[in-house]
Design a protein around this motif. Structure first.
Motif, PDB file in Angstrom:
ATOM      1  N   TYR A  60       3.771   2.641  -4.944  1.00 28.02           N
ATOM      2  CA  TYR A  60       3.586   3.999  -5.478  1.00 28.02           C
ATOM      3  C   TYR A  60       4.901   4.785  -5.596  1.00 28.02           C
ATOM      4  O   TYR A  60       4.883   5.972  -5.878  1.00 28.02           O
TER       5      TYR A  60
ATOM      6  N   LEU B 278       6.082  15.183   2.413  1.00 32.43           N
ATOM      7  CA  LEU B 278       4.624  15.318   2.572  1.00 32.43           C
ATOM      8  C   LEU B 278       4.294  16.220   3.764  1.00 32.43           C
ATOM      9  O   LEU B 278       3.362  17.029   3.716  1.00 32.43           O
TER      10      LEU B 278
ATOM     11  N   ALA C 180       1.529  11.031  -3.332  1.00 32.73           N
ATOM     12  CA  ALA C 180       0.609  11.914  -2.607  1.00 32.73           C
ATOM     13  C   ALA C 180      -0.208  11.178  -1.561  1.00 32.73           C
ATOM     14  O   ALA C 180      -0.358   9.952  -1.606  1.00 32.73           O
ATOM     15  N   ILE C 181      -0.712  11.953  -0.620  1.00 33.32           N
ATOM     16  CA  ILE C 181      -1.761  11.465   0.287  1.00 33.32           C
ATOM     17  C   ILE C 181      -3.082  11.941  -0.299  1.00 33.32           C
ATOM     18  O   ILE C 181      -3.281  13.150  -0.490  1.00 33.32           O
TER      19      ILE C 181
ATOM     20  N   TYR D  65      -4.336  15.702  -0.133  1.00 34.06           N
ATOM     21  CA  TYR D  65      -4.113  16.230   1.221  1.00 34.06           C
ATOM     22  C   TYR D  65      -2.691  16.761   1.354  1.00 34.06           C
ATOM     23  O   TYR D  65      -2.448  17.804   1.955  1.00 34.06           O
ATOM     24  N   SER D  66      -1.739  16.028   0.811  1.00 30.54           N
ATOM     25  CA  SER D  66      -0.376  16.531   0.653  1.00 30.54           C
ATOM     26  C   SER D  66       0.282  15.728  -0.456  1.00 30.54           C
ATOM     27  O   SER D  66      -0.232  14.679  -0.853  1.00 30.54           O
TER      28      SER D  66
ATOM     29  N   TYR E 223      -8.212   2.458   6.172  1.00 28.35           N
ATOM     30  CA  TYR E 223      -7.388   2.132   5.017  1.00 28.35           C
ATOM     31  C   TYR E 223      -6.007   1.873   5.577  1.00 28.35           C
ATOM     32  O   TYR E 223      -5.523   2.639   6.415  1.00 28.35           O
ATOM     33  N   PHE E 224      -5.447   0.782   5.202  1.00 35.69           N
ATOM     34  CA  PHE E 224      -5.734  -0.276   4.278  1.00 35.69           C
ATOM     35  C   PHE E 224      -6.497  -1.411   4.988  1.00 35.69           C
ATOM     36  O   PHE E 224      -6.628  -1.366   6.210  1.00 35.69           O
TER      37      PHE E 224
ATOM     38  N   GLY F  95      -1.745   5.944   5.516  1.00 34.41           N
ATOM     39  CA  GLY F  95      -2.397   7.110   4.935  1.00 34.41           C
ATOM     40  C   GLY F  95      -2.305   8.353   5.794  1.00 34.41           C
ATOM     41  O   GLY F  95      -2.973   9.341   5.534  1.00 34.41           O
TER      42      GLY F  95
ATOM     43  N   PHE G 159       0.810  -1.227   0.000  1.00 33.21           N
ATOM     44  CA  PHE G 159       0.000   0.000   0.000  1.00 33.21           C
ATOM     45  C   PHE G 159       0.839   1.272   0.000  1.00 33.21           C
ATOM     46  O   PHE G 159       0.310   2.361   0.157  1.00 33.21           O
TER      47      PHE G 159
ATOM     48  N   ARG H 110      -7.640   8.410   4.401  1.00 33.21           N
ATOM     49  CA  ARG H 110      -6.531   8.865   3.560  1.00 33.21           C
ATOM     50  C   ARG H 110      -5.743   7.663   3.069  1.00 33.21           C
ATOM     51  O   ARG H 110      -5.592   6.678   3.786  1.00 33.21           O
ATOM     52  N   MET H 111      -5.230   7.772   1.852  1.00 32.42           N
ATOM     53  CA  MET H 111      -4.392   6.707   1.301  1.00 32.42           C
ATOM     54  C   MET H 111      -3.250   7.312   0.492  1.00 32.42           C
ATOM     55  O   MET H 111      -3.331   8.427   0.004  1.00 32.42           O
ATOM     56  N   ILE H 112      -2.179   6.544   0.411  1.00 31.45           N
ATOM     57  CA  ILE H 112      -1.046   6.935  -0.426  1.00 31.45           C
ATOM     58  C   ILE H 112      -1.325   6.497  -1.858  1.00 31.45           C
ATOM     59  O   ILE H 112      -1.842   5.394  -2.090  1.00 31.45           O
ATOM     60  N   SER H 113      -1.016   7.350  -2.802  1.00 30.02           N
ATOM     61  CA  SER H 113      -1.121   6.948  -4.204  1.00 30.02           C
ATOM     62  C   SER H 113      -0.306   7.923  -5.063  1.00 30.02           C
ATOM     63  O   SER H 113       0.495   8.696  -4.532  1.00 30.02           O
TER      64      SER H 113
ATOM     65  N   GLN I 131       5.321  19.909   2.826  1.00 31.28           N
ATOM     66  CA  GLN I 131       4.377  20.487   1.862  1.00 31.28           C
ATOM     67  C   GLN I 131       3.082  20.935   2.558  1.00 31.28           C
ATOM     68  O   GLN I 131       2.569  22.032   2.327  1.00 31.28           O
ATOM     69  N   ARG I 132       2.584  20.075   3.420  1.00 24.33           N
ATOM     70  CA  ARG I 132       1.336  20.396   4.127  1.00 24.33           C
ATOM     71  C   ARG I 132       1.560  21.585   5.074  1.00 24.33           C
ATOM     72  O   ARG I 132       0.698  22.463   5.213  1.00 24.33           O
TER      73      ARG I 132
END
Lengths: 399, 141
Positions: free
Chosen positions: A141, A152, B88-89, B66-67, B40-41, A256, A137, B97-100, A155-156
């Protein structure tokens, strides 16, 4: 009686921080053993006085590492642990050791971490050693391991508070100012805000100079009871407070990032440490803050109480953070200036606090330093352990 | 993004339904039948109440950045052809929220708050990976 003032650091040691290409003949064993040897010599004790050992397991070693090291050094210990939860491990090891000494489980603990490691190895472990849900998961990516995790956060943070790149760059300028003057630093060249901004963008919004450089090296400390410490030559550096906090949703990006990206468990860890010490941010003569990235320092400054949430970048910009400035931060250059030894970096901030409080920081000595705060951070601001040291135990406070 | 040689998720007992749905073009969010919490997950038990009685909510596939970070140097050689790319989130409209990755757009256009929708990047007969792309005007009308 609690931990406050019950134990003290009596000695420390380091090996030479070096790039991997300059590390011929060095091994995980050479690093940890030679740092330990230096710390034992510095403390002025016999090796056989050590009856506790906590080590940081190098990334490429088995979980039996600390047992192996104990045998290699022929120590007779009755308290032993591996620590394996990122950059908070060093401070936590000190805190747990103090609890063990205070409880009578042992009397003198050797704490050591360090290894031979370079960037490609970090990525290799991050990508190929990932646990199943992390692989399925997150890794699919294409993360850049820790770099992308902290990018991350940065950035936020910039989005929520309008923080500017040059404010983050000042963190690096400060680190490299100290590193240029610190004998055992890897990055000896001073850099300024504009140099940081001109460095290559690696993981936007993180520039190359905002990211630690993995290196070879090790650090060790020896902790014993306050009574024993007062019999030795070095001035005792007392552990006055400690606290630890862990966020539920920040360790593996696979989860996440369910928590806030812009506040951290440093807030809770520091609160516990101040409460135990009976001291506050105003009492601190310096801060040694875990600095794997610039954003880590900015959020840590807020969460140890220097300013409110969202004002950390501005605080950095407006405050002289050098050793003789308004609030000295990372007075040896920190990891951004010294390089990041995996394991050594877990103790490097505590070692610098002890060096300062023993009055042995030479050209970088903080004048009249009495109390200092050390923060350890692991797991992308998921695990935090804050310690407060002093070269005296103040009367009063919360015991 | 290319698929060549990239890490492929392993289908495990806890995650089988998720990946089977993804292969059909559906994004599932695991939902606790006891307390209603979403996670998630997919996991063995509910992260909130520890119930093992878990079901699934079909996600609309819509979400918000989200970021994010634009990665300019790949950590793994199989991602090297893709740089610069966005990691990204994504906050799904269902709340988790998920990473992708955000793809099919100029990386400089990606921003926090950007509306995105899922699409499924087919890697094999059994595996499709959810990635996201910007919502076009037509999607919201």
């Amino acid at each position: 009686m609690g931990i406050r003032g019950s134990c003290a650091v009596i000695g420390y040691g380091e090996t030479q921080f070096a790039k991997l290409k300059d590390s011929a003949g060095r091994t995980n064993y050479s690093e940890q053993c030679l740092a330990a040897k230096a710390a034992i010599a510095d403390a002025g004790i016999d090796k056989d006085e050590i009856d506790g050992l906590i080590s940081i397991v190098p990334l490429d070693q088995k979980s039996s590492w600390t047992m192996d090291l104990s045998e290699y050094l022929q120590l007779n210990v009755k308290f032993m642990d591996n620590m394996y939860f990122g950059g908070a491990s060093g401070n936590a090891a000190i805190l747990y050791s103090a609890a063990a000494i205070q409880a009578g489980l042992c009397s003198t603990v050797l704490l050591v971490g360090g290894s031979v490691l370079d960037t490609s190895m970090v990525y290799e472990f991050g990508m190929e050693d990932s646990i199943p849900f992390e692989h399925d998961f997150d890794t699919i990516y294409g993360p850049m391991i820790d770099n992308s995790a902290y990018a991350l956060i940065k950035q936020r943070y910039m989005y929520e508070f309008g923080a500017r790149q040059e404010q983050f760059a000042k963190v690096v300028q400060n680190a490299r100012y100290h590193a240029a003057r610190f004998p055992n630093a890897l990055l000896k060249k001073e850099v300024h805000v504009e140099d940081v901004l001109a460095s290559r963008m690696i993981c936007d919004p993180l520039h190359l100079f905002e990211i630690v450089m993995p290196c070879t090296g090790a650090c060790a400390l020896i902790l014993t009871s306050a009574e024993r410490a007062r019999e030795l030559a070095n001035p005792p550096v007392y552990l006055l407070g400690g606290g630890q906090a862990i966020d539920r949703g920040m360790w593996h990006p696979a989860y996440g990032r369910s928590g806030s990206l812009t506040t951290s468990p440093v807030r809770e860890a520091a609160r516990q440490a101040y409460a135990m010490a009976g001291l506050g941010i105003k009492d601190m003569d310096f801060l040694q803050l875990y600095d794997c990235y610039t954003i880590t320092v900015v959020i840590s400054l807020e969460d140890v109480g220097c300013c409110e949430n969202g004002k950390g970048a501005e605080f950095v910009e407006k405050t002289d953070l050098t050793y003789n400035g308004e609030l000295p931060v990372n007075t040896d250059g920190g990891q951004l200036g010294r390089g990041q030894s995996y394991g050594g970096g877990h103790f490097v901030h505590a070692v610098e606090a002890v060096r300062q409080l023993m009055g042995r920081a030479g050209d970088l000595q903080v004048p009249d330093a009495r109390f200092g705060l050390v923060n350890g951070n692991g797991g992308s601001m998921a695990n935090e352990c804050t310690l407060i040291f002093g070269n005296e135990v103040p009367k009063g406070g919360v015991l | 993004m290319t698929a060549e040689g990239k890490p492929v998720p392993d289908i495990l007992p806890d995650t089988r339904e998720y990946w089977e749905a993804a292969s059909r073009g559906e994004l599932l969010v695991q939902t606790c039948c006891s307390c209603g919490s979403k996670q998630y997950f997919p996991r063995l038990l509910c992260h909130r109440c520890l119930s093992e009685d878990l079901g699934w909510t079909k996600s609309s596939g819509m979400g918000t950045v989200y970021s994010y970070t634009v990665i300019h140097q790949a950590a793994h050689q199989t991602f090297a052809p893709d740089v610069p790319y966005v990691y990204a989130i994504i906050e799904l409209d269902e709340g988790v929220r998920m990473i992708s990755n955000v793809v099919n757009t100029d990386v400089s256009k990606v921003h926090i708050g950007m509306k995105v929708k899922v699409f499924f990047h087919r890697l094999s007969d059994t595996i499709s990976i959810p990635r996201f792309e910007p919502v076009q005007q037509a999607d919201t009308e």
